[in-house]
Design a protein around this motif. Sequence first.
Motif, mmCIF file in Angstrom:
data_model
loop_
_atom_site.group_PDB
_atom_site.id
_atom_site.type_symbol
_atom_site.label_atom_id
_atom_site.label_comp_id
_atom_site.label_asym_id
_atom_site.label_seq_id
_atom_site.Cartn_x
_atom_site.Cartn_y
_atom_site.Cartn_z
ATOM 1 N N ASP A 50 0.812 -1.228 0.000
ATOM 2 C CA ASP A 50 0.000 0.000 0.000
ATOM 3 C C ASP A 50 0.840 1.269 0.000
ATOM 4 O OD1 ASP A 50 0.864 -0.553 2.616
ATOM 5 O OD2 ASP A 50 -0.806 0.557 3.486
ATOM 6 N N ARG A 51 2.156 1.139 0.060
ATOM 7 C CA ARG A 51 3.040 2.323 0.069
ATOM 8 C C ARG A 51 3.932 2.386 -1.171
ATOM 9 N NH1 ARG A 51 3.194 4.509 5.243
ATOM 10 N NH2 ARG A 51 4.128 6.303 4.220
ATOM 11 N N ARG A 52 3.664 1.549 -2.155
ATOM 12 C CA ARG A 52 4.453 1.567 -3.386
ATOM 13 C C ARG A 52 4.136 2.825 -4.182
ATOM 14 N NH1 ARG A 52 3.855 -4.874 -4.225
ATOM 15 N NH2 ARG A 52 5.377 -5.369 -2.634
ATOM 16 N N ARG A 53 5.071 3.217 -5.021
ATOM 17 C CA ARG A 53 4.978 4.415 -5.870
ATOM 18 C C ARG A 53 5.058 5.714 -5.076
ATOM 19 N NH1 ARG A 53 2.757 3.197 -11.385
ATOM 20 N NH2 ARG A 53 2.629 0.955 -11.387
ATOM 21 N N HIS A 54 5.620 5.635 -3.876
ATOM 22 C CA HIS A 54 5.845 6.831 -3.059
ATOM 23 C C HIS A 54 7.330 7.170 -3.016
ATOM 24 C CE1 HIS A 54 1.808 6.964 -0.873
ATOM 25 N NE2 HIS A 54 1.741 5.929 -1.682
ATOM 26 N N ARG A 55 8.143 6.411 -3.770
ATOM 27 C CA ARG A 55 9.589 6.608 -3.877
ATOM 28 C C ARG A 55 10.333 6.322 -2.563
ATOM 29 N NH1 ARG A 55 10.499 8.609 -8.899
ATOM 30 N NH2 ARG A 55 12.571 9.390 -8.454
ATOM 31 N N LEU A 56 9.704 5.569 -1.671
ATOM 32 C CA LEU A 56 10.343 5.224 -0.406
ATOM 33 C C LEU A 56 11.498 4.245 -0.621
ATOM 34 C CD1 LEU A 56 7.133 4.831 1.764
ATOM 35 C CD2 LEU A 56 8.693 6.789 1.683
ATOM 36 N N ALA A 57 11.271 3.239 -1.464
ATOM 37 C CA ALA A 57 12.338 2.275 -1.760
ATOM 38 C C ALA A 57 13.508 2.984 -2.424
ATOM 39 C CB ALA A 57 11.812 1.159 -2.655
ATOM 40 N N LEU A 58 13.219 3.929 -3.298
ATOM 41 C CA LEU A 58 14.277 4.682 -3.963
ATOM 42 C C LEU A 58 15.144 5.425 -2.948
ATOM 43 C CD1 LEU A 58 15.644 5.741 -6.514
ATOM 44 C CD2 LEU A 58 13.915 7.553 -6.572
ATOM 45 N N ALA A 59 14.515 6.044 -1.960
ATOM 46 C CA ALA A 59 15.269 6.762 -0.925
ATOM 47 C C ALA A 59 16.148 5.800 -0.130
ATOM 48 C CB ALA A 59 14.305 7.503 -0.001
#
Length: 102
Positions: A50-59
């Motif tokens: 539910d938190r994908r596409r928020h660029r969290l993994a990228l950070a």
Amino acid sequence: MHASWGDPLGLTASGHGWAAVDRKGQMPAVACTYFRGTRYEDIAVFTAPDRRRHRLALACVTALAADIVARGHVPSWNCSVLNRARRLLPSSRSTSLSYKEP
């Protein structure tokens, strides 16, 4: 993800991971060194659906890759060719990772 370090506490103590933490103290994304060789460190990443596409993994991956380079190693990336989102994540960074197809 923590199997390489024994358990979640082992991963935390290793200093080889980055996590995004929300205001509730939850970790919706985490990246860590999954395999550490003499030259390369392979990165594993998880993002809550539910938190994908928020660029969290990228950070998380960006911070971890900088740490890996500071340790004198090369950050690497390995994933299935069927996992398009994961294959595209390294290309969204300004500094590319060493990508390996299995």
